[in-house]
Design a protein around this motif. Structure first.
Motif, mmCIF file in Angstrom:
data_model
loop_
_atom_site.group_PDB
_atom_site.id
_atom_site.type_symbol
_atom_site.label_atom_id
_atom_site.label_comp_id
_atom_site.label_asym_id
_atom_site.label_seq_id
_atom_site.Cartn_x
_atom_site.Cartn_y
_atom_site.Cartn_z
ATOM 1 N N THR A 1 0.808 -1.209 0.000
ATOM 2 C CA THR A 1 0.000 0.000 0.000
ATOM 3 C C THR A 1 0.842 1.260 0.000
ATOM 4 O OG1 THR A 1 -0.102 -0.007 2.409
ATOM 5 C CG2 THR A 1 -1.886 -1.143 1.226
ATOM 6 N N ALA A 2 2.166 1.112 0.007
ATOM 7 C CA ALA A 2 3.046 2.282 0.049
ATOM 8 C C ALA A 2 2.992 3.028 -1.282
ATOM 9 C CB ALA A 2 4.482 1.850 0.340
ATOM 10 N N GLN A 3 3.125 4.345 -1.212
ATOM 11 C CA GLN A 3 3.199 5.124 -2.441
ATOM 12 C C GLN A 3 4.496 4.802 -3.156
ATOM 13 O OE1 GLN A 3 2.862 9.268 -1.455
ATOM 14 N NE2 GLN A 3 0.931 9.339 -2.549
ATOM 15 N N GLN A 4 4.459 4.858 -4.465
ATOM 16 C CA GLN A 4 5.657 4.633 -5.257
ATOM 17 C C GLN A 4 6.678 5.710 -4.911
ATOM 18 O OE1 GLN A 4 6.086 2.045 -6.889
ATOM 19 N NE2 GLN A 4 7.351 2.342 -8.648
ATOM 20 N N PRO A 5 7.883 5.332 -4.468
ATOM 21 C CA PRO A 5 8.878 6.350 -4.133
ATOM 22 C C PRO A 5 9.309 7.121 -5.370
ATOM 23 C CG PRO A 5 9.808 4.137 -3.997
ATOM 24 C CD PRO A 5 8.356 3.985 -4.306
ATOM 25 N N GLN A 6 9.646 8.365 -5.188
ATOM 26 C CA GLN A 6 10.098 9.212 -6.273
ATOM 27 C C GLN A 6 11.575 9.516 -6.083
ATOM 28 O OE1 GLN A 6 8.005 10.043 -8.828
ATOM 29 N NE2 GLN A 6 6.601 8.684 -7.764
ATOM 30 N N ALA A 7 12.281 9.681 -7.194
ATOM 31 C CA ALA A 7 13.700 10.022 -7.115
ATOM 32 C C ALA A 7 13.838 11.432 -6.554
ATOM 33 C CB ALA A 7 14.342 9.937 -8.492
ATOM 34 N N ASN A 8 14.559 11.572 -5.457
ATOM 35 C CA ASN A 8 14.847 12.882 -4.886
ATOM 36 C C ASN A 8 16.070 12.759 -4.003
ATOM 37 O OD1 ASN A 8 14.115 12.197 -2.145
ATOM 38 N ND2 ASN A 8 11.982 12.326 -2.780
ATOM 39 N N THR A 9 16.453 13.838 -3.371
ATOM 40 C CA THR A 9 17.676 13.833 -2.583
ATOM 41 C C THR A 9 17.501 13.158 -1.230
ATOM 42 O OG1 THR A 9 17.135 16.019 -1.721
ATOM 43 C CG2 THR A 9 18.551 15.914 -3.694
ATOM 44 N N ASN A 10 16.281 12.733 -0.884
ATOM 45 C CA ASN A 10 16.053 12.080 0.397
ATOM 46 C C ASN A 10 15.957 10.567 0.281
ATOM 47 O OD1 ASN A 10 16.027 14.512 1.800
ATOM 48 N ND2 ASN A 10 13.883 14.841 1.305
ATOM 49 N N THR A 11 16.381 10.008 -0.836
ATOM 50 C CA THR A 11 16.327 8.559 -1.014
ATOM 51 C C THR A 11 17.668 8.016 -1.484
ATOM 52 O OG1 THR A 11 15.518 8.772 -3.287
ATOM 53 C CG2 THR A 11 13.847 8.497 -1.569
ATOM 54 N N PHE A 12 17.896 6.777 -1.114
ATOM 55 C CA PHE A 12 19.046 6.021 -1.612
ATOM 56 C C PHE A 12 18.528 5.120 -2.710
ATOM 57 C CE2 PHE A 12 21.188 1.853 -1.390
ATOM 58 C CZ PHE A 12 22.429 2.231 -1.864
ATOM 59 N N ASN A 13 19.158 5.151 -3.868
ATOM 60 C CA ASN A 13 18.770 4.321 -5.009
ATOM 61 C C ASN A 13 19.755 3.181 -5.172
ATOM 62 O OD1 ASN A 13 16.566 6.019 -6.055
ATOM 63 N ND2 ASN A 13 18.212 7.485 -6.344
ATOM 64 N N LEU A 14 19.230 1.977 -5.267
ATOM 65 C CA LEU A 14 20.040 0.790 -5.501
ATOM 66 C C LEU A 14 19.606 0.178 -6.820
ATOM 67 C CD1 LEU A 14 22.093 -1.351 -4.551
ATOM 68 C CD2 LEU A 14 20.175 -2.521 -3.440
ATOM 69 N N THR A 15 20.527 0.107 -7.778
ATOM 70 C CA THR A 15 20.247 -0.497 -9.070
ATOM 71 C C THR A 15 20.898 -1.878 -9.101
ATOM 72 O OG1 THR A 15 20.197 1.655 -10.147
ATOM 73 C CG2 THR A 15 20.543 -0.255 -11.567
ATOM 74 N N ILE A 16 20.140 -2.858 -9.564
ATOM 75 C CA ILE A 16 20.635 -4.235 -9.679
ATOM 76 C C ILE A 16 20.556 -4.599 -11.156
ATOM 77 C CG2 ILE A 16 20.251 -6.635 -9.017
ATOM 78 C CD1 ILE A 16 18.805 -5.435 -6.489
ATOM 79 N N GLN A 17 21.683 -5.058 -11.709
ATOM 80 C CA GLN A 17 21.742 -5.350 -13.140
ATOM 81 C C GLN A 17 22.273 -6.753 -13.368
ATOM 82 O OE1 GLN A 17 23.656 -2.361 -15.487
ATOM 83 N NE2 GLN A 17 23.996 -3.761 -17.196
#
Length: 149
Positions: A66-82
């Motif tokens: 039920t969480a809102q989709q997070p948006q890219a901003n300066t308050n988030t850590f982004n982890l990309t898996i390839q």
């Protein structure tokens, strides 16, 4: 000042073996550490979690259904898996070393171990809090920190 010229940390990239590796890594980071999925395909995924914000007093995982989709901003850590197949790109060791602040060290370690992670030494108890190092199921190093109250 770097931010005045438009430079900021964007994301950490983890390379894993094939699409099965992507699925397994997404499962671990989502269910073991509570990260939110932003995008996920067979060959690539992006997850996020808050950065530097106080966490809730609850030690349970957020309800990601039920969480809102997070948006890219300066308050988030982004982890990309390839996904990749090259042995040279798949070498794991102590780099990268992903660090997460947690509310409940014991619960987080237990959940991660149940999902296939392995402690890399005992949990440490310095005066400033609890510190643990573990290796994720795909071999990447993860640091956990629970500050003392």
């Amino acid at each position: 000042m770097a931010s005045s010229i438009g430079v900021r940390f964007g994301r950490a990239l983890l390379m894993v073996r094939g699409s099965n590796g992507v699925a397994a890594a997404v499962n671990f980071y989502q269910n073991g550490l509570g990260m939110n999925i932003v995008r996920h395909t067979d060959e690539w995924a992006e997850l996020q979690c808050p950065v530097g914000l106080p966490s809730s007093s609850s030690s349970s995982l957020p309800d990601i259904s039920t969480a809102q989709q997070p948006q890219a901003n300066t308050n988030t850590f982004n982890l990309t898996i390839q996904a990749c197949e090259s042995e040279a790109l798949l070498g794991v060791g102590y780099s990268p070393f992903l660090n997460f602040d947690v509310d409940d060290m014991d619960m987080t370690v237990a959940r991660c171990v149940q999902m296939g992670a392995h402690l890399d030494g005992p949990i440490q108890y310095p005066a400033h809090g609890k510190v643990a190092a573990l290796r994720s199921p795909d071999g990447h190093m993860i640091g956990l920190y629970e500050p003392s109250i």
